[in-house]
Design a protein around this motif. Structure first.
Motif, PDB file in Angstrom:
ATOM      1  N   HIS A 505       0.821  -1.216   0.000  1.00 18.21           N
ATOM      2  CA  HIS A 505       0.000   0.000   0.000  1.00 18.21           C
ATOM      3  C   HIS A 505       0.854   1.265   0.000  1.00 18.21           C
ATOM      4  CE1 HIS A 505       1.012  -0.632   4.237  1.00 18.21           C
ATOM      5  NE2 HIS A 505       0.722   0.645   4.463  1.00 18.21           N
ATOM      6  N   LEU A 506       2.155   1.123   0.258  1.00 17.08           N
ATOM      7  CA  LEU A 506       3.049   2.283   0.281  1.00 17.08           C
ATOM      8  C   LEU A 506       3.721   2.529  -1.069  1.00 17.08           C
ATOM      9  CD1 LEU A 506       4.916   1.493   3.648  1.00 17.08           C
ATOM     10  CD2 LEU A 506       2.951   3.029   3.342  1.00 17.08           C
ATOM     11  N   ALA A 507       3.497   1.648  -2.027  1.00 17.59           N
ATOM     12  CA  ALA A 507       4.288   1.661  -3.262  1.00 17.59           C
ATOM     13  C   ALA A 507       4.232   2.998  -3.989  1.00 17.59           C
ATOM     14  CB  ALA A 507       3.827   0.543  -4.189  1.00 17.59           C
ATOM     15  N   ARG A 513       6.203   6.001   2.603  1.00 17.55           N
ATOM     16  CA  ARG A 513       7.293   5.051   2.849  1.00 17.55           C
ATOM     17  C   ARG A 513       8.318   5.647   3.802  1.00 17.55           C
ATOM     18  NH1 ARG A 513       6.855   4.576  -2.741  1.00 17.55           N
ATOM     19  NH2 ARG A 513       8.840   5.627  -3.116  1.00 17.55           N
ATOM     20  N   ARG A 514       8.621   6.902   3.592  1.00 14.90           N
ATOM     21  CA  ARG A 514       9.609   7.573   4.435  1.00 14.90           C
ATOM     22  C   ARG A 514       9.137   7.653   5.885  1.00 14.90           C
ATOM     23  NH1 ARG A 514       9.609  12.047   1.891  1.00 14.90           N
ATOM     24  NH2 ARG A 514       8.147  13.085   3.292  1.00 14.90           N
ATOM     25  N   ASP A 518       7.752   0.988  10.480  1.00 12.73           N
ATOM     26  CA  ASP A 518       7.915  -0.453  10.266  1.00 12.73           C
ATOM     27  C   ASP A 518       8.650  -0.726   8.951  1.00 12.73           C
ATOM     28  OD1 ASP A 518       7.694  -3.193  10.558  1.00 12.73           O
ATOM     29  OD2 ASP A 518       5.613  -3.286   9.842  1.00 12.73           O
ATOM     30  N   TYR A 519       8.264   0.000   7.905  1.00 15.90           N
ATOM     31  CA  TYR A 519       8.920  -0.164   6.610  1.00 15.90           C
ATOM     32  C   TYR A 519      10.395   0.219   6.697  1.00 15.90           C
ATOM     33  CZ  TYR A 519      10.004   0.608   1.647  1.00 15.90           C
ATOM     34  OH  TYR A 519      10.583   0.585   0.409  1.00 15.90           O
ATOM     35  N   ALA A 552      17.223   0.386  -1.910  1.00  9.55           N
ATOM     36  CA  ALA A 552      16.029  -0.042  -2.640  1.00  9.55           C
ATOM     37  C   ALA A 552      15.534  -1.372  -2.105  1.00  9.55           C
ATOM     38  CB  ALA A 552      16.332  -0.165  -4.125  1.00  9.55           C
ATOM     39  N   THR A 553      14.229  -1.556  -2.134  1.00  3.41           N
ATOM     40  CA  THR A 553      13.586  -2.787  -1.667  1.00  3.41           C
ATOM     41  C   THR A 553      12.786  -3.402  -2.816  1.00  3.41           C
ATOM     42  OG1 THR A 553      11.453  -1.813  -1.050  1.00  3.41           O
ATOM     43  CG2 THR A 553      13.265  -1.566   0.534  1.00  3.41           C
ATOM     44  N   PRO A 554      12.239  -4.597  -2.607  1.00  2.00           N
ATOM     45  CA  PRO A 554      11.368  -5.166  -3.642  1.00  2.00           C
ATOM     46  C   PRO A 554      10.160  -4.299  -3.978  1.00  2.00           C
ATOM     47  CG  PRO A 554      12.090  -6.897  -2.155  1.00  2.00           C
ATOM     48  CD  PRO A 554      12.552  -5.591  -1.555  1.00  2.00           C
ATOM     49  N   ILE A 555       9.722  -3.474  -3.044  1.00  2.00           N
ATOM     50  CA  ILE A 555       8.588  -2.589  -3.325  1.00  2.00           C
ATOM     51  C   ILE A 555       8.978  -1.552  -4.373  1.00  2.00           C
ATOM     52  CG2 ILE A 555       7.042  -0.846  -2.347  1.00  2.00           C
ATOM     53  CD1 ILE A 555       6.360  -3.702  -1.503  1.00  2.00           C
ATOM     54  N   THR A 556      10.135  -0.935  -4.204  1.00  3.47           N
ATOM     55  CA  THR A 556      10.574   0.035  -5.210  1.00  3.47           C
ATOM     56  C   THR A 556      10.971  -0.677  -6.509  1.00  3.47           C
ATOM     57  OG1 THR A 556      12.663   0.029  -3.972  1.00  3.47           O
ATOM     58  CG2 THR A 556      11.252   1.934  -3.722  1.00  3.47           C
TER      59      THR A 556
END
Length: 634
Positions: A505-507, A513-514, A518-519, A552-556
């Protein structure tokens, strides 16, 4: 700073992947499932003569001064071309450049503002602001860090004669970057926690085996090499870029390369099998683990899920004379620019960025054009539409109900919402760390790359267990401002997307995201093995020490590369129990093709270049293809 322009890393040792793509030859032979083999086409152009034009013009060839890539051309109000290519990854640009070289008018439409897809390069200034290449073109002296969004390791590119498919594409289109060569590689393994830095090649690999492998390591390697090297001679002698899905393959491969062709046929029953370490008598634990590592860096899966052909090529690659690694001068962006020039130097051809496709238009079960997302403009395609998107998004371009057979294929691959529920399996995603650091933070004698394996017992694909560190400015100082280095370090395709689903939901919201504690905490936790790997050789590089720091994460990954679940490609092992096979470059819709890591060639730079060429071959007549293939030097 959030990683804003992202990608999946190409491959560990990119040159070795050609063996995997070469297996398409066998899949293309009569009786296979990858292609429907049709009769040899007549010697005639696939495009009406009235639309043919001269291929002359434009600057080409190694040593020619690179012209500016014409990436941002204005699009006229109405347009019709021979072929529309969706996506500017290596596969899409390879396909487009080959078709343009054959005399077709080609338009590439790219959603991102940089070309290259998973292999694109992006620039960041000293304040951490992203600087698009279009801005840099107007201000070339602006100091920036040039980051590899994906691949960092290359081989088989500098020799004039090479089995690497991307090298063949460059030869056929008459464009290529300049290559920098080096031969030192660093590694930190459980058996070598202090690390080692040695030249690549068979002799030094024997040194590694003798020093760290224990009893039987050298003997097992020599025994394995003796079996696989004769098999590899055929694989390395056939260009996978010459594979096509009809009887013309007998001309493009059989007639042009008869001895390697017969060798591959001779060993077909062996090289199409999964690689079985037990069958080949490899009992030494260190060698087994090391081969798993190489296979994992190559295609995101362990050796047991890798074709024997791939492993045969990889073994033979150790024995190359004067073996070196290659790096493109100017970074991965120079590789993409060369492919783009292969398109744009031809009249009527263009590569348009910030131009997202919304839908592929189909009439009477034939793809006839593309509708753009922002403007709704339609670009008509007289001959073909090619998707270089991943498999999921390729299916999204065609509305359900347009083609029953295409819908059936869609359901077969995505019959469940996730791989865990029975859908097609995907390789894992990535964690990336990109840094711009003062040069004195990295020891002057550090190698340009090193790999770290924490613990073999965790499994080769455990999160953070294998990390690759690349400092490309050690090879090409122009990639960083004076007095600085760039670092690109990543978990090598070992980050499970399932662990990140709760953050989907933060994508689309960078601020969210910032601000999501938790993220941010989870991102820091999963990036720690990467920081640890960097510190093995550059202990002064710690969080907060860099001038520019991006994680970077899998979300980004999923968002900025338009990759379904942030995937690295399809995780389809040979002869798997579920019966999964890679999709072909053709589709059930006439005139609609696909290329990239979601097609038969599979994962990695050579593989996607091969898929682009094979996609072009499916559109070209056999005679047009032979004309292009005559430029390949093996």
């Amino acid at each position: 700073n959030e990683f804003r322009i992202r990608n999946a890393m190409g491959l560990g040792k990119a040159g070795n992947a050609v063996g995997f793509s070469l297996l398409l030859l066998l899949r293309a032979l009569p009786g296979s499932s990858a292609f429907a083999v049709s009769p040899l086409p007549a010697r005639a152009s696939a495009v009406a003569p009235s639309r043919r034009r001269s291929n002359s013009g434009g600057r080409s060839g190694r040593g020619a001064a690179p012209s500016s890539p014409a990436r941002l051309r204005a699009t006229p109000d109405s347009e019709e071309v021979d072929v529309v290519v969706i996506g500017s990854g290596i596969g899409g640009l390879s396909c487009a450049a080959l078709l343009a070289a054959s005399g077709r008018t080609v338009k590439v439409v790219e959603k991102h503002y940089e070309i290259g897809g998973c292999a694109h390069e992006y620039a960041v200034d000293l304040r951490g602001n992203t600087v698009p290449s279009s801005v840099l073109a107007r201000d070339p002296e602006r100091p920036v860090f040039r980051f590899e969004a994906g691949p960092s390791l290359y081989s088989g590119m500098s020799p004039d004669k090479s089995p690497n498919p991307l090298k063949h594409v460059y030869q056929m289109i008459g464009e290529e970057p300049e290559w920098i060569t080096y031969d030192i590689w660093g590694a930190y393994l459980p058996e070598a926690p202090e690390g080692y830095e040695l030249s690549i090649g068979a002799e030094n690999f024997n040194t590694i085996l003798a020093r760290y492998g224990g009893a039987g390591a050298v003997e097992d390697w020599e025994k394995l090499s003796a079996v696989l090297r004769p098999i590899a001679s055929g694989i390395m002698g056939l260009p996978s870029t010459a594979v096509r899905g009809d009887a013309g393959i007998l001309l493009t491969l059989g007639a042009r390369y008869p001895l390697p062709f017969l060798n591959v046929l001779r060993y077909a029953s062996v090289i199409t099998e999964p690689f079985d370490l037990d069958k080949f008598g490899v009992t030494n634990e260190f060698l087994r683990n090391y081969l798993d590592l190489l296979a994992f860096l190559l295609q995101g899966m362990p050796a047991s899920s890798t074709l024997t052909a791939v492993m045969a090529y990889m073994v033979e690659d150790f024995y190359r004379e004067d073996a070196v690694m290659d790096f493109p001068k100017g970074g991965s962006g120079a590789m993409m620019d060369a492919l783009a020039r292969g398109v744009t130097k031809h009249k009527g051809c263009s590569v348009d960025v910030s131009t997202a496709a919304d839908e592929v238009l189909v009439e009477n079960n034939r793809a006839v054009g593309v509708r753009l997302q922002k403007t709704g403009k339609i670009i008509r395609a007289r001959e073909a539409v090619v998707s270089n998107a991943d498999l999921y998004h390729t299916f999204q371009f065609i509305k359900e109900g347009v083609s029953d057979k295409f819908d059936e294929e869609r359901r077969n691959f995505f019959k469940a919402s996730t791989p865990a529920d029975g859908g097609v399996p995907f390789c894992k995603s990535f964690m990336h760390v990109h840094l711009g650091v003062p040069a004195d933070l990295i020891p002057a004698d550090a190698p340009p790359q090193w790999t770290v394996v924490r613990d073999w017992s965790l499994g080769i694909d455990a999160p953070g267990n294998v990390v690759v560190v690349s400092v490309p400015s050690k090879l090409d100082p122009s990639l960083a401002p004076p007095g600085y280095h760039v670092i690109h370090s990543y978990g090598a395709g070992n980050e499970p997307y399932e662990d990140w689903e709760r953050f989907e939901h933060l994508a689309d919201d960078a601020a969210a995201r910032r601000d999501d504690a938790d993220y941010q905490a989870f991102k820091a936790e999963r990036a720690q093995p990467i920081w640890d790997a960097i510190a093995r050789r550059a202990p002064l590089v710690v969080p907060g020490a860099a001038t520019v720091e991006q994680v970077a994460t899998p979300i980004t990954h999923a968002r900025f590369l338009t990759r379904y679940r942030g995937n690295y490609g399809l995780a389809i092992a040979p002869k798997n129990a579920e019966g999964w096979v890679f999709p072909a470059v053709t589709t059930p819709i006439d005139g609609f093709f696909r290329c990239g890591d979601s097609t038969t060639a599979g994962i990695g730079i050579p593989a996607v270049a091969s898929s682009g060429a094979q996609c072009a071959n499916a559109i070209l007549s056999v005679w047009e293809q032979l004309d292009l293939n005559s430029k390949i030097r093996m």
